[in-house]
Design a protein around this motif. Structure first.
Motif, PDB file in Angstrom:
ATOM      1  N   ARG A 231       0.835  -1.212   0.000  1.00 26.31           N
ATOM      2  CA  ARG A 231       0.000   0.000   0.000  1.00 26.31           C
ATOM      3  C   ARG A 231       0.867   1.259   0.000  1.00 26.31           C
ATOM      4  NH1 ARG A 231      -3.661  -1.236   5.114  1.00 26.31           N
ATOM      5  NH2 ARG A 231      -1.567  -1.796   5.831  1.00 26.31           N
ATOM      6  N   ASN A 287      -3.520  -0.451  -2.487  1.00 25.64           N
ATOM      7  CA  ASN A 287      -4.511   0.625  -2.457  1.00 25.64           C
ATOM      8  C   ASN A 287      -4.261   1.542  -3.647  1.00 25.64           C
ATOM      9  OD1 ASN A 287      -2.289   2.179  -1.748  1.00 25.64           O
ATOM     10  ND2 ASN A 287      -3.011   2.644   0.312  1.00 25.64           N
ATOM     11  N   SER A 288      -4.930   2.690  -3.664  1.00 22.29           N
ATOM     12  CA  SER A 288      -4.835   3.587  -4.811  1.00 22.29           C
ATOM     13  C   SER A 288      -3.441   4.189  -4.957  1.00 22.29           C
ATOM     14  CB  SER A 288      -5.864   4.711  -4.687  1.00 22.29           C
ATOM     15  OG  SER A 288      -5.647   5.452  -3.496  1.00 22.29           O
ATOM     16  N   GLY A 311      -7.727  -5.179  -0.598  1.00 24.51           N
ATOM     17  CA  GLY A 311      -7.670  -3.732  -0.367  1.00 24.51           C
ATOM     18  C   GLY A 311      -8.492  -2.939  -1.341  1.00 24.51           C
ATOM     19  N   GLU A 312      -7.837  -2.001  -2.058  1.00 30.77           N
ATOM     20  CA  GLU A 312      -8.498  -1.119  -3.015  1.00 30.77           C
ATOM     21  C   GLU A 312      -7.872  -1.300  -4.392  1.00 30.77           C
ATOM     22  OE1 GLU A 312      -9.072   2.685   0.048  1.00 30.77           O
ATOM     23  OE2 GLU A 312      -7.492   2.702  -1.467  1.00 30.77           O
ATOM     24  N   GLU A 391     -12.253  -6.617  -1.971  1.00 29.76           N
ATOM     25  CA  GLU A 391     -12.233  -5.178  -1.765  1.00 29.76           C
ATOM     26  C   GLU A 391     -12.653  -4.870  -0.334  1.00 29.76           C
ATOM     27  OE1 GLU A 391     -13.677  -1.099  -4.037  1.00 29.76           O
ATOM     28  OE2 GLU A 391     -14.134  -3.079  -4.860  1.00 29.76           O
ATOM     29  N   HIS A 394     -13.213   0.995   3.815  1.00 31.30           N
ATOM     30  CA  HIS A 394     -12.478   1.669   4.875  1.00 31.30           C
ATOM     31  C   HIS A 394     -13.310   2.773   5.513  1.00 31.30           C
ATOM     32  CE1 HIS A 394      -9.267   0.025   2.220  1.00 31.30           C
ATOM     33  NE2 HIS A 394      -8.755  -0.320   3.378  1.00 31.30           N
ATOM     34  N   ASP A 529      -7.424  -3.669   6.512  1.00 34.76           N
ATOM     35  CA  ASP A 529      -6.826  -4.528   5.482  1.00 34.76           C
ATOM     36  C   ASP A 529      -6.069  -5.692   6.117  1.00 34.76           C
ATOM     37  OD1 ASP A 529      -7.745  -2.962   3.373  1.00 34.76           O
ATOM     38  OD2 ASP A 529      -5.977  -1.687   3.365  1.00 34.76           O
TER      39      ASP A 529
END
Length: 550
Positions: A231, A287-288, A311-312, A391, A394, A529
């Protein structure tokens, strides 16, 4: 000066678009030469005739940057005086004292210390405010200027004058610069009796070895399952992504292929070594902020059904850069190819080759995304980052938490707490008591941390619409009553969001005592996560079902 820079930027952009408009090689080279000559003569005329003095280095760099920005954000010009910073990004090494600085409310603060180096060993603390370096006032300097003063040749001396909470007078501390290596794996440890955790933040040289060493140490401590946390990792060296994947995947397996305009940029990268462990269950967190090399690792693990991605959705950077030497020791970092995971997908999210009329770049629409398949025939898609297998939703950061953090109040209170407490419990066990949290709320009284909630923004919009549509007089009473209710509720935010604020405070406080390790360990109990990964890894039936291993 601003208008002049726009002129130069526009000329360079016109040059680029002119070049790409011609298909015949002879005509293309003629247009290149013609436009370069126009640009050179234009600059000479501006330099000679413009009313003010023109700085050639600054002005030309503005033009070059504008030209390259029309391509993609990753194609960059690196002048000679920035080469050292670029090398630091690539290697993770520099000569300094091992301290990270940053601006907070206009003040230069020590944000983190690199464990085992001069800054920590000679008494510098997170939270110290730097006011002088080698006797030079730095209070009005930018980060680049401060970095230049902090860094230097190894074995040379540097002094920092700092203001510290609890000390009336400034302190001057002396250090000897040394070679500092920023670790790719700043932390690895056990999150339960049989689950190991590896936090990887970079892809500089030796990243693969660091992950391998961390895995084997954790296995010696009893780890039978692994969480690999990518992440916020923006990526780095492509070959290190291959090496990290090789820790978990057999020798000779394709990891990534690259395809560019030139044949020499078309390559296939395979694992070269015997793996450390091809069987241990893995959960990869993304994540992003997970980009580039992080996405290669996550995508390859996913394509071979080697582990579960949690996660994302990741960032979506499927572009490869190379550096090319330029005159006068400058360099060009240029995008040369797109990369593809073993299933054949390119995860690039933005199409820089087709810009909108306003110059913006659009994402690949869902209708154009193509389905690919993993080794066990699970569906995966291109054109928009790596989609996690699971996914995780959060908790939203509350406006009061954002305000207290961005205004430096949580940071400053952690420094205050550190000054008043010699030691605390281990980071995994540390918790603020209710009484200590109450002390924090009392300390905040009189501090400026104004913020606007989403509900307040909505009410403001509603009030404006009511005025525009002539309904305000009819609903004025209800709007004022709603505003009063919101303000009353907002006054309780310190208690309504107590759990979230305590968590953020505890992470900041533990970093004062245990540096980055403490900051990471303090999150284990409430990180959604990590909790999800532990649940999946502890349920072998569900883990196997997700990966179609049965």
């Amino acid at each position: 000066m601003k208008g002049k820079k726009l002129i130069f930027s526009s000329v360079l952009l016109i040059t680029i678009f002119s070049i790409f408009a011609f298909s015949s090689p002879g005509q293309r080279y003629f247009e290149i030469a013609k436009n370069l000559e126009i640009f050179a003569t234009l600059f000479k005329e501006v330099n000679a005739m413009y009313v003010d003095e023109v700085n050639p280095n600054e002005t030309i760099k503005v033009g070059i940057d504008a030209m390259l920005a029309s391509l993609d954000p990753y194609t960059n010009y690196i002048p000679e005086d920035q080469i050292e910073d670029y090398r630091t990004m690539s290697t993770g090494q520099y000569a300094g004292i091992g301290a990270v600085t940053g601006r907070m409310n206009g003040k230069i603060k020590i944000m983190m210390l690199v464990e085992g180096h001069a800054a920590q060993n000679n008494g510098l603390r997170i939270g110290d405010e730097v006011i002088k370096i080698d006797g030079i006032d730095v209070t009005n300097m930018n980060n680049e200027e401060i970095g230049e003063l902090m860094k230097g040749q190894a074995n040379t001396s540097v002094s920092l004058t700092v203001l510290r909470y609890g000390h009336e007078d400034p302190l001057t501390l002396d250090f000897k610069r040394e070679k500092v290596k920023i670790k790719n794996v700043p932390y690895h440890g056990m999150v339960s009796n049989d689950i190991g955790y590896i936090k990887q933040t970079q892809f500089t040289m030796q990243a693969g070895k660091e992950v391998s060493d961390a895995l084997n140490e954790l296995k010696e401590k009893g780890a039978k399952k692994i969480i690999l946390d990518l992440r916020g990792n923006p990526g780095g060296l492509l070959m290190e992504a291959v090496n990290i994947t090789n820790v978990f995947i057999p020798k000779g397996k394709e990891v990534v292929s690259t395809k560019g305009k030139l044949e020499e940029h078309n390559s296939t990268y395979k694992t070269l070594n015997s793996p450390d462990d091809t069987e241990i269950p893995i959960a990869v967190l993304i994540n992003s902020g997970s980009a580039s090399a992080s996405e290669i690792v996550a995508g390859t693990i996913q394509d071979y059904d080697r582990g579960v991605i949690i996660g994302e959705k990741s960032f979506g950077k499927g572009l490869v850069q190379q550096t090319r030497p330029l005159s006068y020791n400058a360099q060009l970092k240029v995008t040369t190819a797109k990369y593809y995971t073993p299933s054949g997908r390119c995860i690039q999210a933005l199409d820089y080759s087709h810009r909108n009329n306003d110059g913006s770049v659009g994402k690949v629409p869902d209708s154009l995304k193509v389905e690919f398949f993993t080794q066990n025939h699970r569906s995966v898609y291109d054109g928009g980052g790596i989609d996690p297998d699971i996914e995780v939703e959060h908790q939203k950061i509350a406006p009061i938490s954002l305000s207290l953090y961005s205004n430096g109040l949580i940071f400053d209170y952690a420094s205050k707490y550190h000054a008043e407490h010699d030691k605390i419990a281990p980071a995994k066990d540390f918790e603020l008591s209710d009484a200590e949290y109450e002390e924090f709320t009392q300390w905040l009284k009189g501090k400026d941390y104004g913020y606007t909630t989403d509900a307040e923004k909505t009410l403001k919009d509603l009030t404006e619409y009511a005025h525009e549509e002539k309904y305000y007089s009819e609903i004025e009473g209800q709007l004022k009553a709603l505003k009063s209710t919101l303000m009353s509720s907002k006054s309780n935010d310190l208690y309504d969001f107590k759990n979230q604020l305590k968590t953020i405070l505890e992470e900041e406080i533990t970093s004062r005592y245990y540096l980055e390790n403490g900051s990471i360990e303090s999150t284990f109990d409430h990180d959604t996560d990590i909790k999800t990964a532990k649940t999946i890894l502890n349920d072998s039936e569900k883990y196997n079902k997700i990966l179609k291993l049965n």
